[in-house]
Design a protein around this motif. Structure first.
Motif, PDB file in Angstrom:
ATOM      1  N   THR A  49       1.065  -1.087   0.156  1.00 31.24           N
ATOM      2  CA  THR A  49      -0.419  -0.113   0.056  1.00 31.24           C
ATOM      3  C   THR A  49       0.326   1.079  -0.232  1.00 31.24           C
ATOM      4  O   THR A  49       2.464   1.560   0.473  1.00 31.24           O
ATOM      5  CB  THR A  49      -1.031   0.196   1.454  1.00 31.24           C
ATOM      6  N   MET A  65      -6.710   1.782   6.052  1.00 24.73           N
ATOM      7  CA  MET A  65      -6.961   2.116   4.948  1.00 24.73           C
ATOM      8  C   MET A  65      -8.058   2.655   4.139  1.00 24.73           C
ATOM      9  O   MET A  65      -8.162   2.697   2.806  1.00 24.73           O
ATOM     10  CB  MET A  65      -7.588   0.115   5.006  1.00 24.73           C
ATOM     11  N   ILE A 105      -7.498   4.423   0.885  1.00 20.73           N
ATOM     12  CA  ILE A 105      -8.477   3.368  -0.102  1.00 20.73           C
ATOM     13  C   ILE A 105      -9.688   5.381  -1.748  1.00 20.73           C
ATOM     14  O   ILE A 105      -8.488   4.666  -2.863  1.00 20.73           O
ATOM     15  CB  ILE A 105     -10.085   3.314   0.496  1.00 20.73           C
ATOM     16  N   LYS A 133      -7.985   3.282  -4.937  1.00 22.04           N
ATOM     17  CA  LYS A 133      -8.680   2.471  -4.349  1.00 22.04           C
ATOM     18  C   LYS A 133      -8.698   0.976  -4.379  1.00 22.04           C
ATOM     19  O   LYS A 133      -8.772  -0.020  -2.939  1.00 22.04           O
ATOM     20  CB  LYS A 133      -9.484   2.081  -5.497  1.00 22.04           C
ATOM     21  N   PRO A 185      -5.789  -1.121  -0.958  1.00 21.88           N
ATOM     22  CA  PRO A 185      -6.176  -1.016  -0.263  1.00 21.88           C
ATOM     23  C   PRO A 185      -7.016  -1.130   0.936  1.00 21.88           C
ATOM     24  O   PRO A 185      -7.964  -1.505   1.662  1.00 21.88           O
ATOM     25  CB  PRO A 185      -6.100   0.896   0.329  1.00 21.88           C
ATOM     26  N   LEU A 186      -8.031  -0.984  -0.661  1.00 20.22           N
ATOM     27  CA  LEU A 186      -9.324  -2.269   0.223  1.00 20.22           C
ATOM     28  C   LEU A 186     -10.024  -3.301  -0.010  1.00 20.22           C
ATOM     29  O   LEU A 186     -10.588  -3.889   0.451  1.00 20.22           O
ATOM     30  CB  LEU A 186     -10.530  -1.407  -1.720  1.00 20.22           C
TER      31      LEU A 186
END
Length: 527
Positions: free
Chosen positions: A162, A216, A220, A224, A227-228
């Protein structure tokens, strides 16, 4: 309470929650099943008292009917079979991805998947039952080691997959130090300190997952998909931890679903982890495709530029020849025209390099190998080499019948590139020496000059496409010449290297004497 007779005939009492080493259990198994009968109103009801050990050392008595016990055992076996199978599949997928991309993040994902499966293997007592039933202390230590390693790898997984480093650098640094603390906890557990650290592991696990989940949410918006997926991956595990604490405090009944909360949440985590890997792999594939398109566009640009430059260069060269003939009686004009002629020759060389590199990609499997008499070839090189008045070319003495096999067109172009570089990068002049040596299997060609040489830091990148040494960037060039030399030599089955000198440079080519090392290429007769 559970009572049993020990080897001395003494009645021993065990209570739920006691830590019982595997070898001290009444039955050497993860489950002890006792048949009970309840006689009431002239009917007999059969029950089974099942004592399970979820962490290899903790007793959990249950009163079940035979049918319920059978169904629960089947479901438990199926559940852990699926869990370990998914974890292994995710680890294999991550290792394949690591082998393809060489990105450390995929290796971390493989380690995370395996360590999480190992954590379930230890926390459910499989390790002590099957691996070391006579070493109960080792099982206790392995639970701590696997738990702390799992927590550390989770932090590293989030840091690598991330964009947390870009948007929250301070928090990323804090996560790094927490990761180090988990590694220290794993080491301490291996040394026997896990009973003291167990509450801290549970508390830090809850807080760590809560912080990651909170992180997160803002990520996001920035990136997107990944992290989602991480949020969806960690949320079930965090809820499972909370529910397990509530169950241990008596707030939830002990049944199949509450006793396997972690296992069920882990199955979801593994699935989402594989989705993360697939998303990142897709991104990497798109990046490589874009890079290939950019390289292709650059190659087309080189080719177009080369073709477009050929005509004006030919006109300039012809004009210089006429001018040189018309001013042959003017001594002052001769050096100026000579400098202009050398500049045009170097531009022609750059054009030839651009076109030759483009064609060489298509000819890697189709070189026209032929026997070449070295003494004649060296004389041809001497006539083609563009020297200035400041330079002198020294050629080797060779036997008149010395013959080797190579593609004359491409190797001539490669060596002329080296000779041209020797002239270009020794502007103060000096001797340029062409050296050739032979052995039974290979022959070596070296070009020595008395120029400025190459910095040690630049040597590993010399033969990369487009690379220019730092101290030479003021001199015109596209960084194609040495790359072309390397491609020609490697296609012949040889090798090329740079040899630093006290003054100047040496470029060495080693090629096979006969076409045995390059029998995949086309060979032609000497004529």
């Amino acid at each position: 309470d559970l009572f049993y007779l020990d080897s001395q005939g003494q009645l021993v009492q065990q209570q739920s929650g006691d830590h019982i080493p595997f070898y001290q259990r009444p039955v050497l198994s993860r489950s002890l099943v006792l048949r009970l009968k309840d006689v009431e109103q002239e009917r007999t009801v059969a029950y089974l008292l099942r004592v399970t050990t979820g962490s290899a050392m903790t007793l959990r008595p249950q009163l079940q009917s035979p049918g319920d016990l059978l169904v629960q055992e089947k479901n438990s076996t199926l559940l852990y079979g699926i869990l370990f199978g998914l974890s292994l599949f995710a680890a294999v997928l991550a290792l394949i991805s690591w082998g393809w991309t060489r990105q450390v993040a995929f290796f971390t994902a493989a380690a995370y998947s395996l360590v999480y499966a190992w954590f379930h293997f230890t926390i459910n007592g499989f390790d002590q039952q099957y691996l070391y039933p006579q070493l109960p202390a080792l099982s206790d230590r392995m639970i701590g080691v696997s738990g702390f390693l799992f927590a550390a790898l989770l932090l590293q997984l989030v840091r690598q997959f991330t964009p947390i480093r870009r948007f929250f650098p301070r928090l990323d640094q804090a996560m790094f130090w927490l990761l180090c603390a988990h590694l220290a906890g794993a080491l301490a557990s291996l040394l026997g300190a896990y009973p003291l650290l167990a509450p801290w592991l549970m508390l830090s696990g809850l807080l760590q997952m809560a912080v990651i989940l909170a992180l997160m949410l803002p990520l996001i918006k920035q990136d997107k998909p990944v992290p989602l997926l991480f949020f969806a991956m960690l949320l079930p595990g965090w809820l499972a931890l909370i529910l397990q604490v509530i169950r241990n405090l008596g707030g939830l009944p002990y049944n199949f679903w509450t006793s396997h909360l972690w296992a069920l949440s882990t199955m979801l985590q593994v699935v989402f982890l594989m989705l993360v890997l697939l998303v990142v792999l897709n991104r990497e594939q798109q990046r490589l495709r874009q890079q290939l398109e950019e390289n292709s566009a650059l190659q087309r640009f080189y080719q177009l530029m080369a073709h477009e430059l050929r005509t004006p260069l030919a006109v300039i060269s012809s004009a210089l020849t006429n001018l040189q003939w018309q001013t042959s009686t003017v001594p002052e004009a001769k050096p100026r025209i000579e400098r202009a002629r050398m500049a045009v020759a170097r531009l022609n060389n750059l054009v030839d390099n651009a076109l030759a590199e483009d064609r060489l990609h298509l000819l890697e499997q189709g070189l026209q190998l032929e026997p070449v008499v070295l003494v004649d070839w060296v004389a041809e090189l001497q006539s083609l080499c563009l020297l200035t008045e400041k330079h002198q070319l020294v050629i080797p003495s060779l036997a008149p019948d010395e013959t080797v096999w190579f593609d004359k067109q491409w190797l001539t172009l490669a060596v002329l590139n080296l000779l041209d570089n020797a002239v270009k990068y020794s502007p103060t002049g000096g001797t340029i020496e062409l050296e050739i040596s032979m052995d039974c299997e290979h022959w070596t060609l070296a070009v020595h000059d008395q120029g400025s040489g190459v910095a040690t830091a630049d040597i590993p990148q010399l033969f990369q496409r487009g690379f220019r040494a730092r101290q030479h960037r003021a001199i015109s060039g596209l960084g194609l010449g040495l790359h072309l030399v390397a491609m020609v030599v490697q296609t012949h089955g040889g090798k090329v290297w740079y040899q630093p000198k006290a003054v100047g440079s040496s470029f060495c080519l080693q090629l096979p004497v006969t076409p045995a090392a390059t029998d995949a290429h086309t060979m032609t007769d000497a004529h």
